[in-house]
Design an enzyme around this catalytic site. Structure first.
Site, mmCIF file in Angstrom:
data_model
loop_
_atom_site.group_PDB
_atom_site.id
_atom_site.type_symbol
_atom_site.label_atom_id
_atom_site.label_comp_id
_atom_site.label_asym_id
_atom_site.label_seq_id
_atom_site.Cartn_x
_atom_site.Cartn_y
_atom_site.Cartn_z
ATOM 1 N N ASP A 1 2.982 -15.265 6.541
ATOM 2 C CA ASP A 1 3.525 -13.991 6.052
ATOM 3 C C ASP A 1 2.567 -12.861 6.425
ATOM 4 O O ASP A 1 1.479 -12.749 5.854
ATOM 5 C CB ASP A 1 3.711 -14.044 4.532
ATOM 6 C CG ASP A 1 4.424 -12.819 3.983
ATOM 7 O OD1 ASP A 1 4.528 -11.802 4.701
ATOM 8 O OD2 ASP A 1 4.865 -12.875 2.822
ATOM 9 N N SER B 1 8.825 -10.213 -2.789
ATOM 10 C CA SER B 1 8.448 -8.941 -2.180
ATOM 11 C C SER B 1 8.688 -7.782 -3.145
ATOM 12 O O SER B 1 8.120 -7.761 -4.226
ATOM 13 C CB SER B 1 9.203 -8.784 -0.855
ATOM 14 O OG SER B 1 8.640 -7.780 -0.051
ATOM 15 N N HIS C 1 7.696 -14.501 5.699
ATOM 16 C CA HIS C 1 8.030 -13.654 4.559
ATOM 17 C C HIS C 1 9.469 -13.939 4.147
ATOM 18 O O HIS C 1 10.409 -13.544 4.843
ATOM 19 C CB HIS C 1 7.864 -12.187 4.948
ATOM 20 C CG HIS C 1 8.033 -11.227 3.807
ATOM 21 N ND1 HIS C 1 7.086 -11.080 2.828
ATOM 22 C CD2 HIS C 1 9.045 -10.371 3.490
ATOM 23 C CE1 HIS C 1 7.490 -10.161 1.967
ATOM 24 N NE2 HIS C 1 8.690 -9.726 2.345
#
Length: 341
Positions: free
Chosen positions: A127, A38, A159
């Site tokens: 995700d 991320s 995620h």
């Protein structure tokens, strides 16, 4: 009794002991690799593009192309995580032109290095925090510079950092964003970046150490949303032998100030490091909520989720060699590569 209570109160009020100085290990830092999840994936790409002469490979989970946010928080949140027809991803041509401009100005290494970069991309099928088109754009950015065989791996994961057996249920998106998916993302990405690996250990034998990050941020890590302490995993062999270095950037809400040592212990890297002579550097961010005071000065940073700076909350140079966090992490890497005393 009163004296005892006074002593206990005095001890409670003392500041926590500072982390140790990061030692020099004589590591090979000229074949550096990086990865991240991320915001950590975005930082991994920024770090690699800025220093592409020495960073030979980058792997990211749930992250977008270089300079996607273009210095804007709203662009980061809307265009570069869950793009729509009304908030579309920046064009690859625009981002390529920006990287070439930075390279021409000497603010990042030559973009000619990007064609030979070893790459690995991952997008979880469940995700919905960072959607697949964003990861596809990251791959397309490198392809625009001539990178070959750029593929995106996938798994029915939410995620998070996808692991063999640690964390929450695979399909979920929740703290600590480590997902038990029966998929060893750390091992797969390291093999892509480094080549064939020796099998991992069943039980880690190295040392996970906390070190002082302030020394790499001019004594004031707080002002650039870095934690006072970072982590490094040092395999037993690397105490006396020359090893390579891999930098693993955690994601938002994954720093040690939020999840403790879960990421640095459970992300999956350490057991591969033991058998492959690989030091793992885990730099750490902290959450900031605006104006704050530390190190003898005031600073304003709005970073409530403890993300890495991929939209410019530190300064306008965040995606270049001069970016405060990039400079700090590079200094950590160079300390690991310094000759042993």
């Amino acid at each position: 009794m009163k004296r005892l209570l006074f002593l206990l109160l005095l001890v409670a009020c003392l500041p926590a002991a500072a982390a140790d100085r990061l030692a020099a290990y004589g590591a090979d830092i000229h074949a550096l690799t990086v990865s991240g999840l991320s915001s950590g994936g975005n930082m991994a790409i920024q770090f690699q593009v800025a220093h592409s002469k020495r960073v030979r490979g980058v792997a990211v989970l749930a992250a977008g192309p270089y300079y996607c946010a273009q210095g804007g928080l709203w662009t980061a949140y809307y265009n570069c995580m869950t793009p729509t027809a009304w908030a579309s991803l920046p064009s690859i041509e625009t981002l390529k032109a920006q990287a070439e401009r930075y390279a021409a100005e000497g603010r990042i290494d030559s973009t000619a290095n990007l064609a030979s970069t070893r790459l690995w991309f991952f997008s979880g099928m469940r995700d919905h925090t960072v959607e697949r088109p964003v990861v596809e754009a990251a791959a397309q950015f490198y392809a625009a510079f001539g990178a070959q065989n750029v593929r995106i791996q996938s798994w029915p994961a939410g995620h998070g950092m996808v692991t063999l057996q640690d964390g929450v249920t695979c399909s979920r998106t929740e703290p600590p964003f480590i997902n038990d998916c029966n998929y060893d993302a750390a091992g797969v990405l390291l093999a892509q970046l480094l080549g064939a690996l020796k099998p991992p250990t069943l039980k880690e034998s190295g040392r996970l150490l906390a070190f002082d990050q302030k020394a790499f941020a001019g004594g004031d890590a707080y002002s650039i949303s870095l934690a006072d302490a970072g982590y490094a995993y040092i395999p037993a062999a690397c105490e006396s032998e020359r090893c390579s270095v891999h930098v693993a950037f955690h994601g938002c809400r994954q720093g040690a100030d939020i999840v403790g040592e879960q990421y640095v212990r459970e992300a999956g890297y350490n057991r591969w490091a033991d058998t492959n002579r690989l030091v793992i550097l885990y730099p750490q961010t902290i959450a900031r909520f605006g104006l704050g005071y530390a190190g003898g000065r005031w600073s304003y940073v709005y970073n409530p989720r403890g993300c890495w700076d991929w939209w410019g909350y530190t300064d306008a140079q965040y995606a270049t060699k001069a970016g405060p966090q990039i400079r700090a992490v590079l200094a950590m890497v160079e300390r690991l590569g310094a000759p042993r005393p």
